[in-house]
Design a protein around this motif. Sequence first.
Motif, mmCIF file in Angstrom:
data_model
loop_
_atom_site.group_PDB
_atom_site.id
_atom_site.type_symbol
_atom_site.label_atom_id
_atom_site.label_comp_id
_atom_site.label_asym_id
_atom_site.label_seq_id
_atom_site.Cartn_x
_atom_site.Cartn_y
_atom_site.Cartn_z
ATOM 1 N N VAL A 39 -2.463 -4.565 4.208
ATOM 2 C CA VAL A 39 -1.728 -3.293 4.214
ATOM 3 C C VAL A 39 -2.646 -2.184 3.706
ATOM 4 O O VAL A 39 -3.128 -1.358 4.457
ATOM 5 C CB VAL A 39 -0.436 -3.383 3.373
ATOM 6 C CG1 VAL A 39 0.317 -2.065 3.430
ATOM 7 C CG2 VAL A 39 0.441 -4.512 3.891
ATOM 8 N N GLN A 218 -2.937 -0.287 12.134
ATOM 9 C CA GLN A 218 -2.990 -1.472 11.285
ATOM 10 C C GLN A 218 -1.772 -2.359 11.498
ATOM 11 O O GLN A 218 -1.876 -3.593 11.479
ATOM 12 C CB GLN A 218 -3.092 -1.060 9.808
ATOM 13 C CG GLN A 218 -3.234 -2.216 8.838
ATOM 14 C CD GLN A 218 -4.477 -3.059 9.084
ATOM 15 O OE1 GLN A 218 -5.477 -2.559 9.587
ATOM 16 N NE2 GLN A 218 -4.408 -4.343 8.747
ATOM 17 N N ALA A 219 -0.598 -1.738 11.709
ATOM 18 C CA ALA A 219 0.607 -2.525 11.976
ATOM 19 C C ALA A 219 0.449 -3.323 13.263
ATOM 20 O O ALA A 219 0.839 -4.499 13.337
ATOM 21 C CB ALA A 219 1.819 -1.598 12.064
ATOM 22 N N GLY A 394 4.099 -6.155 9.473
ATOM 23 C CA GLY A 394 3.579 -5.219 10.458
ATOM 24 C C GLY A 394 4.681 -4.517 11.232
ATOM 25 O O GLY A 394 4.612 -3.300 11.482
ATOM 26 N N ILE A 397 6.214 -1.885 8.951
ATOM 27 C CA ILE A 397 5.335 -0.712 8.837
ATOM 28 C C ILE A 397 5.415 0.127 10.102
ATOM 29 O O ILE A 397 5.451 1.362 10.050
ATOM 30 C CB ILE A 397 3.887 -1.162 8.573
ATOM 31 C CG1 ILE A 397 3.769 -1.799 7.190
ATOM 32 C CG2 ILE A 397 2.918 0.010 8.693
ATOM 33 C CD1 ILE A 397 2.426 -2.447 6.928
ATOM 34 N N LEU A 398 5.465 -0.535 11.259
ATOM 35 C CA LEU A 398 5.550 0.176 12.531
ATOM 36 C C LEU A 398 6.823 1.019 12.589
ATOM 37 O O LEU A 398 6.791 2.189 13.015
ATOM 38 C CB LEU A 398 5.514 -0.833 13.680
ATOM 39 C CG LEU A 398 5.150 -0.311 15.072
ATOM 40 C CD1 LEU A 398 3.780 0.332 15.067
ATOM 41 C CD2 LEU A 398 5.194 -1.449 16.079
ATOM 42 N N CYS A 401 6.441 4.009 10.407
ATOM 43 C CA CYS A 401 5.547 4.992 11.018
ATOM 44 C C CYS A 401 6.307 5.883 12.000
ATOM 45 O O CYS A 401 6.110 7.110 12.027
ATOM 46 C CB CYS A 401 4.393 4.287 11.732
ATOM 47 S SG CYS A 401 3.174 3.556 10.638
#
Length: 479
Positions: A39, A218-219, A394, A397-398, A401
């Motif tokens: 992360v 990164q995700a 992931g 996080i996506l 975002c």
Amino acid sequence: MEFFESLSQGFAALGTWQIVLSLLVGSALGIVVGVLPGVGPGVTIAVLLPFTYGMAPLAGISLLLGVYCGAFYGGAVTSILIRTPGEASSIMTMFDGYPMAQKGQAQRALSLAFMSAFIGGIVSALLLGLAARPLAGFAAKFGAPESVMAILLASLCVGKAYQRQFASAMMMMCLGFFLATVGIDPNSNEQRYTLGLQGLLSGIPLVPVAVGMFGMAQALVMVSSPVPTFDSSLIGRAGVSWRAFLEPFKYPKTLGKGLFLGSAIGVLPAVGAALSTSLAYFWAQRGAKDTTPFGEGNPEGIVAAESANNSNSGGAMITVLTLGIPGDAITAIIMGVFVVHGIVPGPSLFMDRPEIINGVLSALLVINVLILVLLVLCVKPLARLAYVNPRILGLAILALCFVGAYSAANSMYYVLIATVFGVFGLVCARANIPTIPLILGMVMGDTLESAVRQALGRSDGSLMPFVTRPISATILAVM
């Protein structure tokens, strides 16, 4: 006396409940993202940036600084317990921390890491308070030619930081400079590279670009990568040893080497903590007091790496506050908070908004104390976060975002930009092309263009001021 006055004013500026809450949440979140492999603070800060828009400037900066510093501490936990660095800068800690944990000294290794990082963080903050104002006074002598040369020197440092990828790093830096020119020309009101799209008239905003390049990319990497396996048997031994907290002071030379390299390298643009920890680790091997071979559980390896790791933060903030030049991608994103609130980092900030400068200094001191307390109280449950499936993380996080990109301007246009740069960031990650230079180029692009225009305008197009003015010529010689 001036330093202590600034410090007291800074603590007074932190006295609202919003800022106190930001410090606590940021510190806790920083530790968590440091523990979670893959992360990192860059991803988290990019996701959080849009949510700081509605906050007071110092509250938003305190939140992001907490994440920035906390991740350095948290990265040591998984490096020592499961041989999986939470941060690239924690790799050197792994070399001696994990062997110590295997020998049944996990608590000693963690305590060494936490106290060394704490010393580095405190020294780094004090350095910021002592050095920032004199450097700002020097930077106040900068005219347009000096500003141009300073940015070009920073760009050269970026290239040196990626020696093995020099061409691709400079290409991405130039792409960042180019993207900063998109929109309406502030002098002629002509449209530049807008492709007839209304959304591009005001330029390409930094926030969705940062969210895409760091958060989404990164995700996507985490979602598309295989689930890692590791030996988690040592996690149950997580804890702290009060005796080991004092052990770093037994190695003053090693501690001094780490603090010196971390602070000095932290000032250099784009170099980052990973280089300082590596150099400090190898330097500590010379004249080490402990006879245990490095890589087999030498405590001085942990002391050198962690003190250098955490002393980067203050040095990186010095260049932001005094010159308006970010030290790394994370401080570049933190600069977005300044820009959004109409605050221009640089020498004038010390006169115009002294409460921001003093508040950042005091916040760094408070953050390091908060993080150390949180780690002492919660290190074992925090270590268990390493079990989290990175693919599920992931996806979370996506989703954040998308929400963060939309909330920045309540516009799907920002989501579209974030998505485009997220896919571009994924391609760069797969092709091993560095993305940090692009963000740095975008942040410094406006300043570079305006400084070049101002310098050439005053000299009727002559380049002589760049080589005849003393400071500008000196920077050119350094380059």
